[in-house]
Each structure stands twice: as structure tokens, then as C-alpha cells.
Design a protein around this motif. Structure first.
Motif, mmCIF file in Angstrom:
data_model
loop_
_atom_site.group_PDB
_atom_site.id
_atom_site.type_symbol
_atom_site.label_atom_id
_atom_site.label_comp_id
_atom_site.label_asym_id
_atom_site.label_seq_id
_atom_site.Cartn_x
_atom_site.Cartn_y
_atom_site.Cartn_z
ATOM 1 N N VAL A 46 -12.759 9.725 -0.114
ATOM 2 C CA VAL A 46 -12.557 9.679 -1.568
ATOM 3 C C VAL A 46 -13.418 8.588 -2.186
ATOM 4 O O VAL A 46 -14.070 8.802 -3.220
ATOM 5 C CB VAL A 46 -11.059 9.450 -1.899
ATOM 6 N N LEU A 47 -13.436 7.417 -1.560
ATOM 7 C CA LEU A 47 -14.243 6.305 -2.064
ATOM 8 C C LEU A 47 -15.719 6.684 -2.101
ATOM 9 O O LEU A 47 -16.420 6.402 -3.078
ATOM 10 C CB LEU A 47 -14.034 5.064 -1.190
ATOM 11 N N THR A 87 0.848 -1.178 0.000
ATOM 12 C CA THR A 87 0.000 0.000 0.000
ATOM 13 C C THR A 87 0.891 1.238 0.000
ATOM 14 O O THR A 87 2.101 1.139 0.160
ATOM 15 C CB THR A 87 -0.912 0.046 1.240
ATOM 16 N N SER A 113 -9.201 8.232 2.760
ATOM 17 C CA SER A 113 -9.477 7.389 1.598
ATOM 18 C C SER A 113 -10.936 6.962 1.556
ATOM 19 O O SER A 113 -11.511 6.827 0.482
ATOM 20 C CB SER A 113 -8.573 6.158 1.603
ATOM 21 N N GLU A 169 -0.599 7.502 0.879
ATOM 22 C CA GLU A 169 -1.661 8.326 0.319
ATOM 23 C C GLU A 169 -2.821 7.515 -0.241
ATOM 24 O O GLU A 169 -3.855 8.073 -0.575
ATOM 25 C CB GLU A 169 -1.088 9.223 -0.787
ATOM 26 N N SER A 170 -2.655 6.224 -0.385
ATOM 27 C CA SER A 170 -3.694 5.325 -0.897
ATOM 28 C C SER A 170 -4.268 5.794 -2.238
ATOM 29 O O SER A 170 -5.481 5.830 -2.440
ATOM 30 C CB SER A 170 -4.821 5.167 0.120
ATOM 31 N N GLU A 171 -3.384 6.139 -3.166
ATOM 32 C CA GLU A 171 -3.809 6.618 -4.476
ATOM 33 C C GLU A 171 -4.665 5.597 -5.216
ATOM 34 O O GLU A 171 -5.517 5.957 -6.017
ATOM 35 C CB GLU A 171 -2.591 6.957 -5.360
ATOM 36 N N LEU A 202 -7.743 1.758 4.489
ATOM 37 C CA LEU A 202 -8.350 2.935 3.876
ATOM 38 C C LEU A 202 -8.121 4.193 4.701
ATOM 39 O O LEU A 202 -7.793 5.231 4.179
ATOM 40 C CB LEU A 202 -9.862 2.751 3.728
ATOM 41 N N ILE A 205 -7.099 3.977 -4.298
ATOM 42 C CA ILE A 205 -8.523 4.110 -3.996
ATOM 43 C C ILE A 205 -9.208 4.983 -5.056
ATOM 44 O O ILE A 205 -10.372 4.793 -5.371
ATOM 45 C CB ILE A 205 -8.741 4.671 -2.577
#
Length: 183
Positions: free
Chosen positions: A59-60, A22, A56, A25-27, A52, A29
Motif C-alpha cells: 500500500v505504501l 497499531t 502495508s 490492518e495498519s489503516e 508494516l 499507512i
């Protein structure tokens, strides 16, 4: 996720839980959210043990879940979502028209999220099952959930094992289950 944004007519279930790699920043997602927004064939998304976190999840929700009208099952168990996401979870429930099974178990949701869920349940038109097991919800949050259940139009199952029931919430749920509660 890019491949599933166009021309997918066969894949209905996506399981990408417990990733081994991972980023902070969890881009990725963003790609999952885009896939949800563009692909009407996805019926189930499992992100269990996906880190997440709250940003995140936001964003999701904004880029994917809010634009998807066909997703029926969403698993966000063990995703490091906290009480910071209370307003986003409430917003999701208020806008939800398709998700029937929502798993938020094993997140640090606490009473603030329970209150948001309680408010959102009155407006939700699809949720049938919510799993809130082991979410650190105490008596106050559980009491709010119990008070909201009579207004929940579609909810059939609420899983609360592993939370901290006290006398107030215990009595409220006892009354609901025995038929002594409000409607």
C-alpha cells in the motif's frame, strides 16, 4: 498525516517509527501514503520498527512512494517485511527517481528479495546507499548482489553485515573490491 497533505512548506523529515499503538490492518499507512503522494516537501521518512508487514508495504508503495518524486531517505528497518515483498521492492527500485538512502535492515528479506534488488539496481537512477544488514540473505542472494553491482549506476554504499556469506559470495565481493571483477 492529514495535516501534511496540504500547505506544508516547512516540515521535511517525518519520523514515526516504533509506534506503541497499531492495528492489525495498519489503516494508518493509507494516511502516510497519501501524505507522501501529496506533499512535495517531505525529504525523509523514518518508519523504523513500524509493523508494516508485506501488505502495508505494498500500500505504501502503490499509494505513496510511486507518486512521490522528492523523498530522498526512506527507513524501513525492523518493519516485518519478508520475501513476499520481493517483487514490490524490485518494482520500487525500477521506478525510483529520488530515494538516495534506503534502509531495509533487520527484515526477513532472504535471497528472493536480494535477487529482486539485484535486478532493480540496474534500472534504478537514484539509490546511493542501501542498508541490508541482518536480512537473512545467504550466499546465493549475496552472490546475485555482487554480480549486479557493476551495473548499479548510482550505488556508492551497500551494507551487508550480519548476512550469511559463503565461499561464492565472499570470492565475488573480494574480486569486486580488488578490481579483479567485471568492470
Amino acid at each position: 498525516a492529514d495535516a501534511l497533505t496540504t500547505d506544508n512548506r516547512t516540515i521535511e523529515v517525518i519520523e514515526i517509527g516504533n509506534p506503541k499503538l497499531t492495528t492489525l490492518e495498519s489503516e494508518h499507512i493509507l494516511y502516510v501514503a497519501r501524505m507522501l503522494a501529496c506533499n512535495p516537501n517531505i525529504r525523509a521518512l523514518n518508519l523504523k520498527k513500524h509493523p508494516l508487514r508485506d501488505a502495508s508495504f505494498s500500500v505504501l508503495l502503490e499509494s505513496g512512494l510511486a507518486r512521490n518524486e522528492t523523498l530522498e531517505t526512506l527507513c524501513l528497518s525492523c518493519c516485518q517485511i519478508t520475501s513476499t515483498s520481493a517483487s514490490n521492492i524490485e518494482k520500487f527500485l525500477c521506478q525510483n527517481t529520488s530515494v538516495r538512502h534506503l534502509d531495509l535492515s533487520n527484515n526477513r528479506l532472504t535471497d528472493e528479495v536480494a535477487a529482486g534488488i539485484a535486478r532493480g539496481l540496474a534500472q534504478d537512477s537514484a539509490i546511493e546507499v542501501i542498508n541490508l544488514q541482518n536480512c537473512r540473505i545467504t550466499d546465493a542472494g549475496l552472490l546475485q548482489l555482487a554480480q549486479a553491482l557493476p551495473r548499479a549506476k548510482t550505488l556508492k554504499e551497500l551494507r551487508l553485515w550480519g548476512n550469511h556469506f559463503g565461499q561464492g559470495s565472499g570470492e565475488a565481493f573480494r574480486m569486486l573490491l580488488s578490481g579483479d571483477g567485471t568492470d
